[in-house]
Design a protein around this motif. Structure first.
Motif, PDB file in Angstrom:
ATOM      1  N   UNK A 157      -2.638   2.894   1.492  1.00 51.97           N
ATOM      2  CA  UNK A 157      -1.798   2.240   0.546  1.00 51.97           C
ATOM      3  C   UNK A 157      -1.390   3.539  -0.543  1.00 51.97           C
ATOM      4  N   UNK A 158      -2.597   4.243  -0.866  1.00 46.97           N
ATOM      5  CA  UNK A 158      -2.291   5.175  -1.708  1.00 46.97           C
ATOM      6  C   UNK A 158      -1.647   6.293  -1.189  1.00 46.97           C
ATOM      7  N   UNK A 159      -1.821   6.767   0.243  1.00 40.85           N
ATOM      8  CA  UNK A 159      -1.216   7.910   0.719  1.00 40.85           C
ATOM      9  C   UNK A 159       0.311   7.349   0.862  1.00 40.85           C
ATOM     10  N   UNK A 160       0.637   6.358   1.019  1.00 40.38           N
ATOM     11  CA  UNK A 160       1.988   5.719   1.116  1.00 40.38           C
ATOM     12  C   UNK A 160       2.714   5.804  -0.015  1.00 40.38           C
ATOM     13  N   UNK A 161       2.153   5.481  -1.206  1.00 39.48           N
ATOM     14  CA  UNK A 161       2.805   5.748  -2.590  1.00 39.48           C
ATOM     15  C   UNK A 161       2.893   7.114  -2.816  1.00 39.48           C
ATOM     16  N   UNK A 162       1.965   7.987  -2.307  1.00 44.33           N
ATOM     17  CA  UNK A 162       2.239   9.482  -2.411  1.00 44.33           C
ATOM     18  C   UNK A 162       3.361   9.770  -1.794  1.00 44.33           C
ATOM     19  N   UNK A 163       3.633   9.388  -0.505  1.00 48.42           N
ATOM     20  CA  UNK A 163       5.023   9.764   0.065  1.00 48.42           C
ATOM     21  C   UNK A 163       6.083   9.261  -0.500  1.00 48.42           C
ATOM     22  N   UNK A 164       6.107   7.936  -0.937  1.00 46.53           N
ATOM     23  CA  UNK A 164       7.112   7.487  -1.760  1.00 46.53           C
ATOM     24  C   UNK A 164       7.714   8.385  -2.915  1.00 46.53           C
ATOM     25  N   UNK A 165       6.488   8.666  -3.642  1.00 45.42           N
ATOM     26  CA  UNK A 165       6.757   9.581  -4.961  1.00 45.42           C
ATOM     27  C   UNK A 165       7.293  11.071  -4.549  1.00 45.42           C
ATOM     28  N   UNK A 166       6.745  11.601  -3.434  1.00 47.09           N
ATOM     29  CA  UNK A 166       7.283  13.032  -3.061  1.00 47.09           C
ATOM     30  C   UNK A 166       9.009  12.924  -2.693  1.00 47.09           C
TER      31      UNK A 166
END
Length: 254
Positions: A157-166
């Motif tokens: 979930x955290x990595x998915x949020x990182x991707x959305x942010x980038x």
């Protein structure tokens, strides 16, 4: 920025996102970001530039390249601290583009920083989080399987949020002419790091709805690389596609 509802508090405590050792070292070296300082203003006074004073409750571990033969000096953060750090970055720094903490800031006396400065700061802190996540996963391997599964699901979930942010930051800064303020290549590399990290811990036991979304991002990166050869480094590893297709076929057969 659509967020996952983590159950981690955003209450700020001294040294909650950065060790005391690093805080003291960075103060001595005058490596204090405007997003971590007690006073935002660093204007010249009497011919000398004011030194920013680091606020231990705002300080966030900075990414440091490891030197050959040297151990990392600063203690890595706990998993809860990493979740807390990202929640603070995404819900405060990215949203307000400034520290939204005390009365001075709430009264609007502190101007919002440029989004390019925000992205530069947040990207660096995400890189530091990624380093500590690797360490936390190594420690978690010793735990019970049920605990490890929850750990991996949370990291996904955290990595998915990182991707959305980038993706969002790349889009919002896509027309920025001054490339010295923002380097898209670094953000794209960070994007790919998160995608790879996501699929590396994806197994038949922890497939979830985020897999489809992440695979779509992976395909888009592949398309960009195909149509823009200068961005060939954005090509996703083939095993991501093979892994995804294999897991989807297995879930259908079940």
């Amino acid at each position: 920025l659509r967020m996952i509802s983590f159950s981690f508090s955003t209450a700020l405590t001294p040294y909650g996102m950065c060790s005391k050792e690093e805080c003291e070292e960075r103060q001595r070296m005058n490596e204090v970001s405007e997003f971590e300082a007690i006073t935002h203003d660093t204007t010249f006074s009497g011919g000398k530039k004011k030194t920013r004073i680091l606020d231990p409750s705002l300080a966030i571990t900075k990414y440091r390249r490891s030197a050959a033969g040297l151990q990392r000096r600063n203690t890595s953060r706990s998993f809860d601290q990493l979740m807390h750090t990202w929640k603070y970055l995404s819900s405060t720094i990215v949203v307000y583009q400034r520290v939204h903490k005390n009365e001075q800031y709430e009264n609007g006396n502190q101007k919002a920083s440029s989004f390019s400065k925000v992205v530069s700061f947040v990207n660096d802190r995400i890189r530091a989080i990624q380093v500590d996540l690797v360490l936390s996963q190594a420690a978690q391997q010793q735990q019970a399987q049920k605990s490890l599964l929850f750990h991996h699901e949370t990291i996904k979930k955290l990595q998915l949020e990182f991707v959305r942010y980038h993706i969002l930051s790349l889009y919002l800064l896509s027309d920025l002419e001054n490339t010295t303020l923002f380097e898209p290549k670094f953000s794209c590399q960070a994007l790919m790091t998160s995608i790879v990290a996501y699929f590396e811990i994806t197994t038949d036991d922890n497939n979830d709805d985020g897999d489809d979304e992440m695979f779509c991002y992976t395909v888009l990166c592949q398309l960009v690389a195909n149509f823009h050869p200068e961005n060939s480094w954005m090509k996703s590893n083939q095993y991501l596609f093979d892994f995804y297709c294999r897991n989807r076929n297995n879930s259908k057969s079940d």
